[in-house]
Scaffold this motif. Structure first.
Motif, PDB file in Angstrom:
ATOM      1  N   ILE A   1       3.288   0.252   1.923  1.00 59.44           N
ATOM      2  CA  ILE A   1       1.948  -0.335   1.856  1.00 59.44           C
ATOM      3  C   ILE A   1       0.875   0.729   2.045  1.00 59.44           C
ATOM      4  N   MET A   2       1.091   1.653   2.957  1.00 68.88           N
ATOM      5  CA  MET A   2       0.115   2.722   3.162  1.00 68.88           C
ATOM      6  C   MET A   2      -0.022   3.580   1.909  1.00 68.88           C
ATOM      7  N   GLN A   3       1.087   3.915   1.284  1.00 69.43           N
ATOM      8  CA  GLN A   3       1.029   4.727   0.069  1.00 69.43           C
ATOM      9  C   GLN A   3       0.388   3.950  -1.075  1.00 69.43           C
ATOM     10  N   SER A   4       0.740   2.679  -1.208  1.00 74.63           N
ATOM     11  CA  SER A   4       0.204   1.859  -2.291  1.00 74.63           C
ATOM     12  C   SER A   4      -1.293   1.599  -2.124  1.00 74.63           C
ATOM     13  N   SER A   5      -1.707   1.254  -0.909  1.00 76.32           N
ATOM     14  CA  SER A   5      -3.105   0.887  -0.662  1.00 76.32           C
ATOM     15  C   SER A   5      -4.037   2.087  -0.653  1.00 76.32           C
ATOM     16  N   GLY A   6      -3.490   3.276  -0.334  1.00 81.22           N
ATOM     17  CA  GLY A   6      -4.318   4.468  -0.225  1.00 81.22           C
ATOM     18  C   GLY A   6      -5.213   4.476   0.994  1.00 81.22           C
ATOM     19  N   SER A   7      -4.892   3.651   1.979  1.00 82.13           N
ATOM     20  CA  SER A   7      -5.731   3.581   3.176  1.00 82.13           C
ATOM     21  C   SER A   7      -5.745   4.912   3.911  1.00 82.13           C
ATOM     22  N   ARG A   8      -6.955   5.351   4.261  1.00 85.02           N
ATOM     23  CA  ARG A   8      -7.111   6.588   5.023  1.00 85.02           C
ATOM     24  C   ARG A   8      -7.144   6.340   6.531  1.00 85.02           C
ATOM     25  N   LEU A   9      -7.089   5.055   6.893  1.00 89.43           N
ATOM     26  CA  LEU A   9      -7.184   4.656   8.292  1.00 89.43           C
ATOM     27  C   LEU A   9      -6.095   3.629   8.579  1.00 89.43           C
ATOM     28  N   LEU A  10      -5.410   3.803   9.695  1.00 92.22           N
ATOM     29  CA  LEU A  10      -4.387   2.842  10.112  1.00 92.22           C
ATOM     30  C   LEU A  10      -4.648   2.473  11.568  1.00 92.22           C
ATOM     31  N   ILE A  11      -4.739   1.169  11.828  1.00 91.43           N
ATOM     32  CA  ILE A  11      -4.992   0.660  13.175  1.00 91.43           C
ATOM     33  C   ILE A  11      -3.755  -0.085  13.644  1.00 91.43           C
ATOM     34  N   VAL A  12      -3.237   0.291  14.817  1.00 92.20           N
ATOM     35  CA  VAL A  12      -2.015  -0.333  15.342  1.00 92.20           C
ATOM     36  C   VAL A  12      -2.186  -0.638  16.826  1.00 92.20           C
ATOM     37  N   PRO A  13      -1.405  -1.571  17.357  1.00 89.76           N
ATOM     38  CA  PRO A  13      -1.383  -1.763  18.810  1.00 89.76           C
ATOM     39  C   PRO A  13      -0.530  -0.666  19.447  1.00 89.76           C
ATOM     40  N   ASP A  14      -0.754  -0.418  20.736  1.00 87.83           N
ATOM     41  CA  ASP A  14       0.130   0.550  21.389  1.00 87.83           C
ATOM     42  C   ASP A  14       1.546  -0.020  21.499  1.00 87.83           C
ATOM     43  N   GLU A  15       1.628  -1.302  21.842  1.00 87.28           N
ATOM     44  CA  GLU A  15       2.932  -1.949  21.953  1.00 87.28           C
ATOM     45  C   GLU A  15       2.760  -3.445  21.740  1.00 87.28           C
ATOM     46  N   PHE A  16       3.705  -4.025  21.045  1.00 88.40           N
ATOM     47  CA  PHE A  16       3.711  -5.477  20.850  1.00 88.40           C
ATOM     48  C   PHE A  16       5.155  -5.923  20.722  1.00 88.40           C
TER      49      PHE A  16
ATOM     50  N   LEU B   1       2.560  10.381   4.531  1.00 84.72           N
ATOM     51  CA  LEU B   1       1.259   9.767   4.247  1.00 84.72           C
ATOM     52  C   LEU B   1       0.168  10.835   4.239  1.00 84.72           C
ATOM     53  N   PRO B   2       0.118  11.664   3.207  1.00 88.66           N
ATOM     54  CA  PRO B   2      -0.882  12.749   3.178  1.00 88.66           C
ATOM     55  C   PRO B   2      -2.323  12.254   3.138  1.00 88.66           C
ATOM     56  N   ALA B   3      -2.547  11.028   2.670  1.00 87.38           N
ATOM     57  CA  ALA B   3      -3.923  10.504   2.588  1.00 87.38           C
ATOM     58  C   ALA B   3      -4.430   9.986   3.923  1.00 87.38           C
ATOM     59  N   LEU B   4      -3.538   9.795   4.895  1.00 94.86           N
ATOM     60  CA  LEU B   4      -3.937   9.203   6.177  1.00 94.86           C
ATOM     61  C   LEU B   4      -4.747  10.203   7.000  1.00 94.86           C
ATOM     62  N   GLU B   5      -5.989   9.810   7.348  1.00 90.91           N
ATOM     63  CA  GLU B   5      -6.890  10.693   8.102  1.00 90.91           C
ATOM     64  C   GLU B   5      -7.026  10.272   9.557  1.00 90.91           C
ATOM     65  N   HIS B   6      -7.039   8.955   9.825  1.00 87.64           N
ATOM     66  CA  HIS B   6      -7.280   8.474  11.185  1.00 87.64           C
ATOM     67  C   HIS B   6      -6.236   7.427  11.568  1.00 87.64           C
ATOM     68  N   VAL B   7      -5.728   7.551  12.777  1.00 86.90           N
ATOM     69  CA  VAL B   7      -4.867   6.535  13.368  1.00 86.90           C
ATOM     70  C   VAL B   7      -5.532   6.073  14.652  1.00 86.90           C
TER      71      VAL B   7
END
Length: 532
Positions: A100-115, A131-137
């Motif tokens: 999904i990250m590669q397909s969407s081209g999202s440069r930002l990914l937001i995740v929980p620390d734990e769930f 994910l070379p396009a990913l700039e911010h987590v």
């Protein structure tokens, strides 16, 4: 139909009733409540924080968050910037998230620390080289859950909101033709597709839905389905905004939390998969207070529907929809029981349904064929694959769903299977859904699915996968075939193998992933042949 946009409706209710409750979040140790005014301010602060990280109109932004106020605030913040929410189910892991990250081209990914005892930051570390396009987590702490003391991993702007900031956010705001969401199909076939809706298409769906079912600001919308799935996203969160009502959210399925949502917090309406209905109906203390339960994912078995109506004291109706088309058919509470139960309802006002043969000729009532639809809530395209979108439509503008169905003389729909789910036994098509409905009535069986298994002589034979009721020691093929025979089913339709499993593989909407079962039985047969 050109419905008022849901963002405009949200603004209207925020202006008219700023202190109206918008959110009751049951994910934390105590309920979190936000008014429309509070939610509006938090989402504006989120928009400013996302803007400072370079989010621009038209950008897809990925976030893998459980249902709750952070998900809602970030989604509204993205829309205020004209960006495209791309939510991921929390249950997805390396393979799916990478795709999904590669397909969407999202440069930002937001995740929980734990769930649910899973560390998402570690997942991101493992896949980040791909994910070379990913700039911010951005990692959001789940332990500190109070909005008054939470900056959402630095997303929420903490300072004074200046006029210049508001101007920058306002000029980026989404319009009717802006993409409103990027959702990847749940994978009943194992081939995820990126579905893009516009703000207008989702607003059209909301107007039709809320009008047909008579929903109003007095309703409280219970959302047990994940917000990262269309059922929770559109028919939970956005329905509540569209009517100016309150959404009640739970991140983890639990019957006691469901009971609190209904009996303590006043939930009146829910649209969710059939397993949710089954669980609360068959709990030790079925909760009372719902007005309407719309069960999706499969037609409601008559036995469960009757039991649910008695124990929950509410209306139970079936429905059919998809990520691409939103809800297209639904039962009405005043429909006769014989139409409500065992069908997927009838067309919502302004939407069209039909069944055609393989040559495209419309079939008469009662004949099975290819199920096609036409709706003003249709998606805009498949990301990167507009040719798939175009291939899905007929010349007269109907979308082929890939389902097989029957429409009766009164216009009620019954999905009979998917084209890929058909069992073709030597040229004889097996009525899969009819068998499953009967198996569901067996006292030893809690869940059932019938799939094709390869056969050298006949091409395919039917295999029944079953989940047993608690306390049942087992079941064999003869017990199943005897049961089907007693109920008048022809022998040529009986399953020729049974597999007992602990749990059905399901999508987030409750649909059984039959491709998983087909692959499983094919592998088992191959192993058996190898050993022989």
């Amino acid at each position: 139909m050109s419905a008022p946009l849901f963002l405009d409706k949200f603004d209207m209710f925020r202006a008219q009733s700023p202190n109206q409750l918008a959110v009751i979040d049951l994910a934390g140790s105590s309920p979190i409540q936000l008014t429309y005014a509070q939610l509006d301010e938090l989402s504006t602060r989120a928009a400013i924080g996302l803007l400072q990280r370079g989010v621009q109109p038209g950008d897809a932004v990925a976030y893998q968050l459980p249902s709750g106020w952070p998900f809602i605030v970030i989604t509204l913040g993205l829309w205020k910037l004209g960006a495209i929410p791309c939510p991921l189910l929390p249950s997805l892991r390396e393979r799916e998230v990478t795709f999904i990250m590669q397909s969407s081209g999202s440069r930002l990914l937001i995740v929980p620390d734990e769930f649910r005892r899973f560390a998402y930051a570690q997942l991101v570390d493992r896949i980040r080289p791909e994910l070379p396009a990913l700039e911010h987590v951005i990692v959001i702490a789940q332990q500190q859950y109070d909005p008054a003391a939470h900056d959402l991993g630095g997303i929420l702007w903490q300072g004074e909101i200046s006029e210049d900031m508001l101007t920058e956010v306002t000029r980026r705001r989404a319009t009717a033709t802006s993409y409103s969401q990027l959702l990847y199909t749940s994978g009943t076939t194992g081939e995820p597709k990126g579905v893009l809706h516009t703000h207008q298409s989702l607003s059209n769906a909301l107007l039709a839905h809320t009008t047909t079912l008579g929903l109003s600001a007095s309703d409280r919308i219970w959302v047990p389905s994940p917000l990262a799935h269309q059922t929770g996203f559109l028919y939970g969160m956005l329905v509540s905004f569209y009517i100016g009502g309150t959404g009640i959210y739970q991140a983890v399925w639990d019957v006691d939390t469901a009971r609190a949502a209904i009996e303590v917090h006043g939930a009146t309406f829910v649209q969710a998969a059939m397993p949710f209905l089954s669980d609360i109906t068959r709990s030790a203390q079925p909760p009372k207070g719902l007005r309407l339960f719309i069960a999706t994912g499969a037609a409601i078995p008559r036995q469960l529907a009757q039991e649910a109506r008695e124990k929950l004291a509410c209306s139970i109706v079936g429905a059919w929809g998809s990520t691409e088309a939103c809800l297209v058919t639904v039962g009405r509470p005043d429909d006769p029981p014989e139409k409500l139960w065992g069908t997927d309802g009838r067309a919502i006002d302004g939407m069209e349904i039909r069944v055609v043969d393989d040559e495209g000729h419309v079939l008469p009532a009662g004949r099975e064929g290819n199920y096609q639809i036409k709706t003003p809530a249709m998606f805009a395209t498949y990301l990167h694959h507009h040719e798939w979108y175009e291939a899905g439509f007929t010349k007269d503008g109907f979308f082929d769903t890939g389902d097989l169905a029957v429409i009766d003389e009164d216009g009620y729909l019954k999905i009979t299977g998917r084209k890929k789910d058909v069992v073709n036994r030597g040229g004889e098509k097996i009525p899969v859904v009819e068998i499953e409905d009967l198996l569901y009535q067996h006292p030893a069986i809690a869940d059932a699915a019938v799939v094709a298994m390869p056969d050298e002589r006949l091409g395919e034979r039917a295999c029944a996968y079953v989940v047993l009721q608690p306390g049942q020691a087992g079941i064999d093929l003869s017990q199943i075939t005897d049961f089907l025979g007693e109920r008048g089913m022809a022998k040529i339709y009986w399953p020729e193998r049974v597999e007992v499993i602990d749990e059905m593989p399901r999508t987030a909407s409750g649909k059984i992933q039959k491709y998983v079962l087909r692959n499983d039985i094919a592998n088992k047969l191959q192993q058996e042949r190898t050993r022989a």
